[in-house]
Design a protein around this motif. Structure first.
Motif, PDB file in Angstrom:
ATOM      1  N   ARG A 126      -8.847  65.206   8.082  1.00 11.93           N
ATOM      2  CA  ARG A 126     -10.151  65.155   7.424  1.00 11.93           C
ATOM      3  C   ARG A 126     -11.198  65.670   8.404  1.00 11.93           C
ATOM      4  O   ARG A 126     -10.903  65.912   9.569  1.00 11.93           O
ATOM      5  N   GLY A 142     -10.541  64.305  11.808  1.00  8.22           N
ATOM      6  CA  GLY A 142      -9.853  63.027  11.692  1.00  8.22           C
ATOM      7  C   GLY A 142      -8.354  63.223  11.574  1.00  8.22           C
ATOM      8  O   GLY A 142      -7.882  64.001  10.736  1.00  8.22           O
ATOM      9  N   ASP A 144      -4.747  61.729  10.768  1.00  6.96           N
ATOM     10  CA  ASP A 144      -3.908  60.714  10.126  1.00  6.96           C
ATOM     11  C   ASP A 144      -2.471  61.037  10.511  1.00  6.96           C
ATOM     12  O   ASP A 144      -1.898  62.027  10.041  1.00  6.96           O
ATOM     13  N   LEU A 178      -7.696  58.281  12.637  1.00 11.97           N
ATOM     14  CA  LEU A 178      -8.069  57.555  11.429  1.00 11.97           C
ATOM     15  C   LEU A 178      -7.456  56.158  11.390  1.00 11.97           C
ATOM     16  O   LEU A 178      -7.801  55.358  10.522  1.00 11.97           O
ATOM     17  N   ALA A 186     -14.244  57.415  11.933  1.00 15.18           N
ATOM     18  CA  ALA A 186     -12.992  57.241  11.197  1.00 15.18           C
ATOM     19  C   ALA A 186     -13.212  56.435   9.922  1.00 15.18           C
ATOM     20  O   ALA A 186     -12.654  56.758   8.862  1.00 15.18           O
ATOM     21  N   LEU A 187     -14.028  55.393   9.998  1.00 13.41           N
ATOM     22  CA  LEU A 187     -14.299  54.576   8.814  1.00 13.41           C
ATOM     23  C   LEU A 187     -14.977  55.409   7.731  1.00 13.41           C
ATOM     24  O   LEU A 187     -14.650  55.295   6.541  1.00 13.41           O
ATOM     25  N   ARG A 190     -12.394  57.908   6.157  1.00 13.34           N
ATOM     26  CA  ARG A 190     -11.439  57.273   5.253  1.00 13.34           C
ATOM     27  C   ARG A 190     -12.093  56.903   3.927  1.00 13.34           C
ATOM     28  O   ARG A 190     -11.454  56.940   2.873  1.00 13.34           O
ATOM     29  N   ALA A 191     -13.379  56.555   3.980  1.00 11.98           N
ATOM     30  CA  ALA A 191     -14.064  56.119   2.766  1.00 11.98           C
ATOM     31  C   ALA A 191     -14.560  57.280   1.917  1.00 11.98           C
ATOM     32  O   ALA A 191     -14.597  57.170   0.692  1.00 11.98           O
ATOM     33  N   ARG A 194     -12.447  63.858   1.743  1.00 10.72           N
ATOM     34  CA  ARG A 194     -11.160  64.257   1.197  1.00 10.72           C
ATOM     35  C   ARG A 194     -10.379  65.046   2.242  1.00 10.72           C
ATOM     36  O   ARG A 194     -10.954  65.888   2.940  1.00 10.72           O
ATOM     37  N   PRO A 195      -9.076  64.828   2.378  1.00 13.10           N
ATOM     38  CA  PRO A 195      -8.305  65.612   3.348  1.00 13.10           C
ATOM     39  C   PRO A 195      -8.350  67.103   3.029  1.00 13.10           C
ATOM     40  O   PRO A 195      -8.257  67.497   1.869  1.00 13.10           O
ATOM     41  N   ASP A 198      -3.075  67.777   3.624  1.00 15.73           N
ATOM     42  CA  ASP A 198      -2.385  66.565   3.175  1.00 15.73           C
ATOM     43  C   ASP A 198      -0.915  66.913   2.978  1.00 15.73           C
ATOM     44  O   ASP A 198      -0.535  67.516   1.979  1.00 15.73           O
TER      45      ASP A 198
END
Length: 230
Positions: A126, A142, A144, A178, A186-187, A190-191, A194-195, A198
């Protein structure tokens, strides 16, 4: 630090607490003079700034300095305590202004997507534009990851090095995990982000298909799969 219960150093010692605008803080005083002025009659203990920051921020408690003072004192939110605990030179100064990146770097995103597809430890990527209270803004990526062990992190660092060469000169980029439940960047990602890569969204096998236009994806005129970056 003002103790609501227990004695300094005892296992049952507990700091006092207060709530301001729905957030929790532990009150403290900054000197013996301020302690006397506060009228606090229970126990207290002397704690270094970094030590108390490290003790409070994991529970999302901030620190409120001299609440008895005229004007009510000064509050330090828990994200700033996290920065104190980790080192002021290691984390950006808050409050942070976070948004979708407006800068157009489609070659970078496309190349990073290709390299991420070749790096099995990466689940998704992200992005965000971060403007610290002090210092230059930067592009945050970000991460993941399926694994955050040493070998996995080496692979991710290699992926980033292979991708950064197409960025314009002077554009700073930082990565953030993330999985970090305390990092405000990071918060936010995640909220609300959009990636743009993926792995699980691509399905099994084969190269990733062209991503549809929209939030978090390179524009359609960006590099197509299989093309060389310029």
């Amino acid at each position: 630090m003002l103790l609501w219960h227990g004695a300094p150093g005892s296992p049952d010692a507990q700091y006092g607490n207060m709530e301001v605008d729905g957030l929790g803080y532990a009150p403290c005083v900054t000197s013996a003079r301020e302690l006397a002025a506060s009228g606090w009659e229970r126990a207290h203990e002397v704690v270094g700034g970094r030590d108390v920051a490290g003790a409070l921020y994991p529970g999302r408690w901030g620190l409120w300095l001299n609440p008895h003072a005229p004007g009510g004192g000064v509050g330090v939110p828990w994200p700033d305590l996290r920065r104190i605990a980790a080192g002021l030179d290691r984390l950006p100064a808050g409050p942070l202004r976070l948004s979708e990146p407006a800068i157009e770097v489609p070659q970078f995103y496309a190349l990073l997507t290709q390299n991420a597809h070749r790096t099995p430890v990466v689940r998704a990527l992200r992005r965000a534009w971060v403007q610290p209270a002090v210092g230059a803004p930067y592009l945050a990526i970000g991460l993941d990851l399926y694994d955050e062990g040493p070998q996995a992190l080496d692979a991710v660092q290699r992926m980033m090095r292979q991708s950064l060469g197409v960025l314009p000169d002077g554009l700073p980029v930082q990565t953030v995990s993330l999985a970090d439940g305390y990092d405000p960047v990071a918060l936010w990602m995640r909220a609300g982000a959009r990636p743009f890569f993926d792995r699980e969204g691509y399905g099994a096998g084969g190269p990733p298909p062209a991503a549809p236009a929209g939030y978090g994806y390179p524009p359609p005129h960006g590099m197509q799969p299989g093309a060389a970056p310029r």
